[in-house]
Write an enzyme that holds these catalytic residues in place. Structure first.
Site, short mmCIF file in Angstrom:
data_model
loop_
_atom_site.label_atom_id
_atom_site.label_comp_id
_atom_site.label_asym_id
_atom_site.label_seq_id
_atom_site.Cartn_x
_atom_site.Cartn_y
_atom_site.Cartn_z
NE ARG A 8 -19.48 23.47 -59.46
CZ ARG A 8 -18.79 24.45 -58.89
NH1 ARG A 8 -19.15 24.91 -57.69
NH2 ARG A 8 -17.74 24.94 -59.47
NE ARG A 42 -14.62 29.24 -58.14
CZ ARG A 42 -14.60 28.23 -58.99
NH1 ARG A 42 -13.53 27.95 -59.69
NH2 ARG A 42 -15.66 27.45 -59.09
#
Ligand code: AMP
Length: 214
Positions: free
Chosen positions: A173, A128
Site C-alpha cells: 500500500r 490501528r
C-alpha cells in the site's frame, strides 16, 4: 461555490479519523472509498469477492469500479452542499474523472495533504483497530479505547484489526501510494488547489488546522 474536499495522504496518515471528525462536528459528509469497499464484504457476489481479494493484497481496485461507487454515493441528497473524499482520487485517471464529476456537480475541488513521516506510518497502521459497528478508529498506541479491545460507544463490539494492516500489505500500500497517489499532490499544487497540514501530533491540533482551512 460548494466544495469537494480531497484529503490526500499515505495509508495511516489519519485521513479517516479526521474526515470522520469533520463529519461529526461540521456535518460535512465523509465519503471513504475504502469503507465502501469494506462494506461489500457481506455481499456474496463474484465482484464483492474480487474486491476483497484485491484489498487484502494492498493493491488498488480498478478506476472504473471505483468511479461508479463514488458517482453513486456523491449523487445522493446529503452531498449537494459539498463533501469530503477520503481515499479518492488515488490515481491520475481518478483525478481526471473527479474533475468531470466536480464540473457536473458545479463544485470546486480543494485538496489537502495530510503529511506524516514514513517511520510513523508503520506503527500507526499496525496499531490501528476499528469498531465493526460504527467504524470509529482507535490505535492501541496513540488512541486506545477506554476498555481494552472494546469500542467506547459499543462495548458489546470487539474491535477489529483490518485484514490489510499486516506488514506485507502495508508495504504494497505504501509503494502504491508513492507511485500512483503522491504525484497527485503536485497535480493539485500546480493548479493552486493544494493546502498542507502536518498529520503528526495531537488529534485535536490536526483537526484545528483542517477546520481553519475548510
Ligand atoms: P483505505 O481504507 O482508504 O486505506 O482503502 C483500503 C483499500 O481499498 C485500498 O488498499 C484499495 O484496495 C481499496 N481502495 C480504496 N480507495 C480506493 C481508490 N480510490 N481506488 C482504488 N482502490 C481503492
Amino acid at each position: 461555490m460548494n466544495k469537494i474536499i480531497v484529503l490526500i495522504g499515505a495509508p495511516g496518515a489519519g485521513k479517516g479519523t479526521q474526515a470522520r471528525l469533520l463529519q461529526e462536528r461540521r456535518g460535512i459528509p465523509q465519503i471513504s472509498t475504502g469503507d465502501m469497499f469494506r462494506e461489500m464484504k457481506t455481499l456474496e457476489t463474484p465482484l464483492a469477492r474480487e474486491v476483497q481479494e484485491i484489498m487484502a493484497s494492498g493493491k488498488l481496485i480498478s478506476d472504473d469500479i471505483t468511479y461508479r461507487i463514488v458517482l453513486e454515493r456523491t449523487s445522493r441528497e446529503d452531498c449537494k452542499n459539498g463533501y469530503i473524499l477520503d481515499g479518492y482520487p488515488r490515481t491520475a485517471v481518478q483525478a481526471e474523472q473527479l474533475e468531470q464529476l466536480a464540473a457536473e456537480q458545479s463544485m470546486e475541488i480543494q485538496a489537502i495533504e495530510v503529511d506524516v513521516p514514513r517511520e510513523e506510518l508503520m506503527r500507526r497502521l499496525t496499531g490501528r483497530r476499528s469498531c465493526p459497528v460504527c467504524g470509529e478508529i482507535y490505535n492501541i498506541y496513540s488512541k486506545p479505547p477506554k476498555a481494552e479491545g472494546r469500542c467506547d460507544h459499543h462495548t458489546e463490539a470487539e474491535l477489529v484489526h483490518r485484514a490489510d494492516d499486516n506488514e506485507a500489505s502495508v508495504a504494497t500500500r505504501l509503494a502504491t501510494y508513492d507511485e500512483q497517489t503522491k504525484p497527485l499532490i503536485d497535480y493539485y499544487e500546480r493548479s493552486s488547489r493544494l493546502a498542507k497540514v502536518s498529520g503528526s501530533g495531537e488529534l485535536e491540533e490536526i483537526y484545528s488546522q483542517l477546520d481553519k482551512l475548510i
